[in-house]
Design a protein around this motif. Structure first.
Motif, PDB file in Angstrom:
ATOM      1  N   ASP A   5      -0.112  -1.253   9.809  1.00  0.00           N
ATOM      2  CA  ASP A   5       1.127  -1.978  10.102  1.00  0.00           C
ATOM      3  C   ASP A   5       2.077  -1.843   8.925  1.00  0.00           C
ATOM      4  N   PRO A   6       3.338  -2.023   9.188  1.00  0.00           N
ATOM      5  CA  PRO A   6       4.282  -2.041   8.064  1.00  0.00           C
ATOM      6  C   PRO A   6       3.929  -3.176   7.109  1.00  0.00           C
ATOM      7  N   LEU A   7       4.444  -3.051   5.945  1.00  0.00           N
ATOM      8  CA  LEU A   7       4.160  -4.045   4.921  1.00  0.00           C
ATOM      9  C   LEU A   7       4.694  -5.416   5.306  1.00  0.00           C
ATOM     10  N   VAL A  18       6.039 -11.226  -2.854  1.00  0.00           N
ATOM     11  CA  VAL A  18       4.698 -10.708  -2.603  1.00  0.00           C
ATOM     12  C   VAL A  18       4.765  -9.722  -1.448  1.00  0.00           C
ATOM     13  N   ILE A  19       4.321  -8.491  -1.723  1.00  0.00           N
ATOM     14  CA  ILE A  19       4.283  -7.417  -0.734  1.00  0.00           C
ATOM     15  C   ILE A  19       2.811  -7.149  -0.422  1.00  0.00           C
ATOM     16  N   THR A  20       2.440  -7.192   0.850  1.00  0.00           N
ATOM     17  CA  THR A  20       1.065  -6.872   1.242  1.00  0.00           C
ATOM     18  C   THR A  20       1.093  -5.715   2.225  1.00  0.00           C
ATOM     19  N   ARG A  21       0.050  -4.895   2.144  1.00  0.00           N
ATOM     20  CA  ARG A  21      -0.051  -3.738   3.036  1.00  0.00           C
ATOM     21  C   ARG A  21      -1.511  -3.352   3.151  1.00  0.00           C
ATOM     22  N   ALA A  22      -1.995  -3.130   4.360  1.00  0.00           N
ATOM     23  CA  ALA A  22      -3.370  -2.717   4.602  1.00  0.00           C
ATOM     24  C   ALA A  22      -3.450  -1.194   4.729  1.00  0.00           C
ATOM     25  N   PHE A  23      -4.556  -0.643   4.230  1.00  0.00           N
ATOM     26  CA  PHE A  23      -4.801   0.801   4.297  1.00  0.00           C
ATOM     27  C   PHE A  23      -6.206   1.054   4.825  1.00  0.00           C
ATOM     28  N   ASN A 124       0.752  -6.884  -3.809  1.00  0.00           N
ATOM     29  CA  ASN A 124       1.569  -6.625  -4.992  1.00  0.00           C
ATOM     30  C   ASN A 124       2.497  -7.815  -5.189  1.00  0.00           C
ATOM     31  N   SER A 125       2.251  -8.579  -6.251  1.00  0.00           N
ATOM     32  CA  SER A 125       3.056  -9.759  -6.562  1.00  0.00           C
ATOM     33  C   SER A 125       4.002  -9.427  -7.705  1.00  0.00           C
ATOM     34  N   PHE A 126       5.284  -9.618  -7.465  1.00  0.00           N
ATOM     35  CA  PHE A 126       6.306  -9.394  -8.480  1.00  0.00           C
ATOM     36  C   PHE A 126       6.850 -10.747  -8.919  1.00  0.00           C
ATOM     37  N   THR A 127       6.952 -10.964 -10.219  1.00  0.00           N
ATOM     38  CA  THR A 127       7.532 -12.196 -10.745  1.00  0.00           C
ATOM     39  C   THR A 127       8.734 -11.823 -11.605  1.00  0.00           C
ATOM     40  N   TYR A 128       9.887 -12.357 -11.224  1.00  0.00           N
ATOM     41  CA  TYR A 128      11.151 -12.040 -11.875  1.00  0.00           C
ATOM     42  C   TYR A 128      11.613 -13.207 -12.751  1.00  0.00           C
ATOM     43  N   GLU A 129      12.604 -12.954 -13.593  1.00  0.00           N
ATOM     44  CA  GLU A 129      13.111 -13.985 -14.502  1.00  0.00           C
ATOM     45  C   GLU A 129      13.872 -15.087 -13.787  1.00  0.00           C
ATOM     46  N   SER A 130      14.440 -14.771 -12.623  1.00  0.00           N
ATOM     47  CA  SER A 130      15.263 -15.752 -11.920  1.00  0.00           C
ATOM     48  C   SER A 130      15.291 -15.439 -10.426  1.00  0.00           C
ATOM     49  N   MET A 131      15.759 -16.412  -9.658  1.00  0.00           N
ATOM     50  CA  MET A 131      15.926 -16.193  -8.228  1.00  0.00           C
ATOM     51  C   MET A 131      16.998 -15.125  -7.985  1.00  0.00           C
ATOM     52  N   ALA A 132      18.036 -15.126  -8.801  1.00  0.00           N
ATOM     53  CA  ALA A 132      19.097 -14.122  -8.651  1.00  0.00           C
ATOM     54  C   ALA A 132      18.541 -12.714  -8.851  1.00  0.00           C
ATOM     55  N   MET A 146       9.450   1.074  -0.160  1.00  0.00           N
ATOM     56  CA  MET A 146       7.999   0.987  -0.343  1.00  0.00           C
ATOM     57  C   MET A 146       7.271   1.410   0.924  1.00  0.00           C
ATOM     58  N   GLU A 147       7.732   0.961   2.081  1.00  0.00           N
ATOM     59  CA  GLU A 147       7.065   1.336   3.334  1.00  0.00           C
ATOM     60  C   GLU A 147       7.162   2.837   3.579  1.00  0.00           C
ATOM     61  N   PHE A 148       8.277   3.455   3.232  1.00  0.00           N
ATOM     62  CA  PHE A 148       8.407   4.905   3.343  1.00  0.00           C
ATOM     63  C   PHE A 148       7.291   5.578   2.542  1.00  0.00           C
ATOM     64  N   SER A 149       7.081   5.120   1.308  1.00  0.00           N
ATOM     65  CA  SER A 149       6.033   5.692   0.463  1.00  0.00           C
ATOM     66  C   SER A 149       4.645   5.356   0.996  1.00  0.00           C
TER      67      SER A 149
END
Length: 162
Positions: A5-7, A18-23, A124-132, A146-149
């Motif tokens: 399925d797509p991510l 948070v991006i999840t993807r099954a393989f 894949n969990s990404f944590t950024y400095e701010s909501m912006a 990411m889904e293309f890859s």
């Protein structure tokens, strides 16, 4: 989530994505595709017409990685990461930054490779400095790229298991 399925994208906090993807492949093979340059070059290629002339990955605590993509009309994109913690075939915690700040300041990228049924769930969990910062990254079409890859990774995993 079904395999192939797509991510899936979620935002559990104002600064996290948070991006999840099954393989359909075991964790050790998916992990290898994320950490071995000879395999990375086969799936993390970007859009048609782009190449990855630089691909390095030192999969150890204190190690790092660098990917450079070159595209038509002098297109260029590069990302580098410093690995803070790694547990082979299970977890990678890194601080990443896109060169020249195209995607803002450095951010944390955590990758988990979870055995699920007969395959692997990558979280894949990404944590950024701010909501912006988080919202800016989302607005770039990150998930679509990411889904293309990941579709290329699906094909590579199938070929490696044939």
């Amino acid at each position: 989530m079904q395999f192939g399925d797509p991510l899936s994208v979620s935002s559990p906090s104002d600064t996290q994505l948070v991006i999840t993807r099954a393989f359909v492949a075991p964790p050790h093979l998916v992990y290898a595709c994320y950490t071995q340059p000879s395999l990375i070059r086969r799936w993390l290629t970007g859009p048609d017409g782009w190449t990855m002339p630089v691909c390095t990955y030192d999969a150890r605590e204190g190690g790092g990685y660098r990917f450079e993509w070159h595209g038509p009309d002098n297109g260029f994109l590069a990302v580098a990461g410093a690995i803070k913690k790694i547990d082979a075939i299970r977890y990678i915690d890194a601080q990443e930054r896109f060169e020249a700040g195209e995607m803002g300041p450095p951010y944390r990228s955590e990758l988990e490779f979870r055995l699920q049924d007969k395959g692997t769930l990558v979280v894949n969990s990404f944590t950024y400095e701010s909501m912006a910062h988080r919202d800016f990254v989302v607005s770039t079409g990150m998930a679509e790229g990411m889904e293309f890859s990941f579709k290329s990774l699906d094909r590579l995993l199938a070929a490696e298991q044939a």
